[in-house]
Scaffold this motif. Structure first.
Motif, mmCIF file in Angstrom:
data_model
loop_
_atom_site.group_PDB
_atom_site.id
_atom_site.type_symbol
_atom_site.label_atom_id
_atom_site.label_comp_id
_atom_site.label_asym_id
_atom_site.label_seq_id
_atom_site.Cartn_x
_atom_site.Cartn_y
_atom_site.Cartn_z
ATOM 1 N N GLY A 78 0.781 -1.232 0.000
ATOM 2 C CA GLY A 78 0.000 0.000 0.000
ATOM 3 C C GLY A 78 0.805 1.269 0.000
ATOM 4 O O GLY A 78 0.239 2.371 0.137
ATOM 5 N N GLY A 79 2.128 1.165 -0.169
ATOM 6 C CA GLY A 79 2.967 2.357 -0.232
ATOM 7 C C GLY A 79 2.963 3.140 1.070
ATOM 8 O O GLY A 79 2.711 2.604 2.156
ATOM 9 N N TRP A 80 3.228 4.425 0.962
ATOM 10 C CA TRP A 80 3.369 5.241 2.161
ATOM 11 C C TRP A 80 2.110 5.307 3.021
ATOM 12 O O TRP A 80 2.219 5.332 4.258
ATOM 13 C CB TRP A 80 3.843 6.637 1.787
ATOM 14 N N PRO A 81 0.908 5.340 2.462
ATOM 15 C CA PRO A 81 -0.263 5.303 3.348
ATOM 16 C C PRO A 81 -0.276 4.061 4.239
ATOM 17 O O PRO A 81 -0.619 4.148 5.427
ATOM 18 C CB PRO A 81 -1.444 5.305 2.367
ATOM 19 N N GLU A 82 0.152 2.927 3.697
ATOM 20 C CA GLU A 82 0.212 1.723 4.521
ATOM 21 C C GLU A 82 1.345 1.799 5.538
ATOM 22 O O GLU A 82 1.209 1.337 6.675
ATOM 23 C CB GLU A 82 0.391 0.477 3.651
ATOM 24 N N VAL A 83 2.486 2.378 5.143
ATOM 25 C CA VAL A 83 3.596 2.539 6.095
ATOM 26 C C VAL A 83 3.123 3.322 7.313
ATOM 27 O O VAL A 83 3.311 2.913 8.467
ATOM 28 C CB VAL A 83 4.791 3.252 5.433
ATOM 29 N N MET A 84 2.497 4.477 7.086
ATOM 30 C CA MET A 84 2.059 5.322 8.186
ATOM 31 C C MET A 84 0.975 4.649 9.024
ATOM 32 O O MET A 84 1.016 4.675 10.257
ATOM 33 C CB MET A 84 1.552 6.656 7.639
ATOM 34 N N ALA A 85 0.010 4.031 8.353
ATOM 35 C CA ALA A 85 -1.100 3.406 9.073
ATOM 36 C C ALA A 85 -0.632 2.202 9.885
ATOM 37 O O ALA A 85 -1.048 2.021 11.044
ATOM 38 C CB ALA A 85 -2.196 2.991 8.088
ATOM 39 N N SER A 86 0.240 1.387 9.309
ATOM 40 C CA SER A 86 0.684 0.194 10.031
ATOM 41 C C SER A 86 1.576 0.559 11.212
ATOM 42 O O SER A 86 1.495 -0.066 12.285
ATOM 43 C CB SER A 86 1.413 -0.762 9.087
ATOM 44 N N ASN A 87 2.424 1.578 11.044
ATOM 45 C CA ASN A 87 3.245 2.018 12.170
ATOM 46 C C ASN A 87 2.366 2.557 13.303
ATOM 47 O O ASN A 87 2.619 2.290 14.490
ATOM 48 C CB ASN A 87 4.239 3.087 11.732
ATOM 49 N N ARG A 88 1.326 3.289 12.952
ATOM 50 C CA ARG A 88 0.423 3.819 13.975
ATOM 51 C C ARG A 88 -0.307 2.695 14.699
ATOM 52 O O ARG A 88 -0.397 2.690 15.937
ATOM 53 C CB ARG A 88 -0.586 4.778 13.336
#
Length: 395
Positions: free
Chosen positions: A284-294
């Motif tokens: 999912g690219g950067w949206p997934e990076v940010m969401a999964s880290n959160r």
């Protein structure tokens, strides 16, 4: 996220690294690209710096602008967000009696810069005390707005606070103070790569962001966003050749900030590479990076609160990004002066259990909490190791 993602970083395998928020960590592939850029520079420094660097920096700024939602020409590269904050504060023209507003959560380095600038011009620093624990984002807005007066000229505000890991209600604060004629300088050290940014829409006067933290660029990569209508009145901390350049193909802002003396531009030139690389690690690219880290940070906070017997979290989930704070029992140790103080628990976690994360006295000793970070290379098992260590050390 699975443990194999850690293989993209050269982190010490003997350390449970839960402190990405302090200085970030750059993937080895990006560091390799930086080494290649440096070799290219040193093979013919004049060719690289005098002929090749400008279009390369333009390209890097264009990619960064698209990522943070800003026009590329409104961005100036900086070695760190603190330099960006200092640039703005030193460029203000204040009168005795003017007020600059800040919260008690402001990062120490930026607060120091604010104090020095105000002292030099006879202005007053006004501090809004935020509640802790924080019941809601509205409580933060109310605390800040209660300190705005007709003499307030600027609000200095963290986007994500360092000591308390709060994602501030930035858009609401910028809108509310601007309605009263007050501009905003955002210390966005933790913003890029942790939360989506749309600086053009935000409307803040200034935004200083790091790229070496959550974006994972090499150390020394950061930027300052300056709203177009304020660029003419701002000079860099280092005035160089651009000040009297006869060129007309670039704005004075560009000419002033693009060359502040000889330096290594490789951290800035790695920004497009790291944006592509990190975004390519998950489907999912950067949206997934940010969401999964959160989600990882929230899950870890819930688990650690339960293990430590904390009745409630320190802030609402809506104010959590890729970092989270967990309350600890009060400390019995003497607290030397910051910022070099290390809580004894911090030291024991590292020396006895090989766990790296900060323990912070807040709002002052003996109250304290720990701050966990969540990056792609972290796994749920990392936080279980932390929980085991805390239970052993706090008995």
């Amino acid at each position: 996220m699975s443990a194999p993602l850690r293989s993209h970083w050269s982190l010490d395998p003997q350390v449970v690294f839960l402190n990405h928020g302090s200085f970030g960590a750059c993937p080895t592939a990006v560091l390799q690209h930086q080494s290649e850029l440096r070799a290219r520079l040193e093979s013919e420094p004049v060719r690289f710096l005098a002929r090749e660097a400008e279009p390369l920096l333009d390209e890097a700024r264009s990619v960064l602008g698209a990522f943070v939602g800003a026009d590329a020409d409104d961005l100036a590269f900086m070695p760190n967000a603190t330099t960006g904050v200092n640039t703005v504060l030193r460029g203000l023209r204040l009168q005795p009696g003017d007020e600059l507003l800040v919260t008690d959560n402001e990062y120490n380095a930026s607060r120091n810069a604010l104090d020095v600038a105000c002292a030099a011009m006879g202005a007053k620093v006004v501090v809004a005390t935020l509640p802790w624990p924080v019941p809601s984002a509205d409580a933060v807005v109310d605390a800040v707005m209660a300190q705005v007066t007709p003499r307030t000229r600027l609000l200095l505000i963290d986007h994500i606070t360092s000591q308390t890991a709060l994602v501030m209600p930035l858009a609401e604060l910028v809108r509310r103070v601007r309605e009263k004629g007050v501009e905003t300088l955002v210390d966005g050290a933790h913003g890029p790569g942790m939360v989506p940014l749309a600086l053009r829409e935000l409307g803040a006067a200034y935004y200083a962001g790091n790229c070496h933290k959550w974006l994972c660029a090499p150390k020394g990569a950061a930027f300052l966003y300056v709203r177009r209508d304020l660029q003419a009145g701002l000079k860099p901390l280092v005035v160089s050749h651009g000040h009297n350049s006869p060129r007309t193909d670039r704005s004075r802002f560009r000419l002033d900030f693009d060359w502040m003396g000889t330096g290594d531009p490789s951290p800035y030139l790695c920004i497009p590479t790291v944006i592509r690389f990190i975004g390519g690690l998950v489907p999912g690219g950067w949206p997934e990076v940010m969401a999964s880290n959160r989600e990882k940070a929230l899950a870890a906070r819930r688990r650690l609160d339960a293990r430590l017997g904390n009745a409630s979290p320190l802030c609402p989930e809506s104010m959590v990004g890729s970092m989270a704070c967990v309350a600890l029992p009060d400390s019995s140790a003497e607290r030397p002066a910051p910022p070099l103080y290390l809580d004894p628990l911090h030291v024991r976690l590292f020396e006895e259990h090989h766990i790296e994360l900060p323990v912070t006295a807040w709002p002052k000793a003996p109250r304290r909490h720990l701050r966990i970070s969540a990056q792609l290379y972290n796994t749920p098992a990392d936080y279980e190791v932390l929980g085991d260590a805390l239970e052993a050390l706090l008995r």
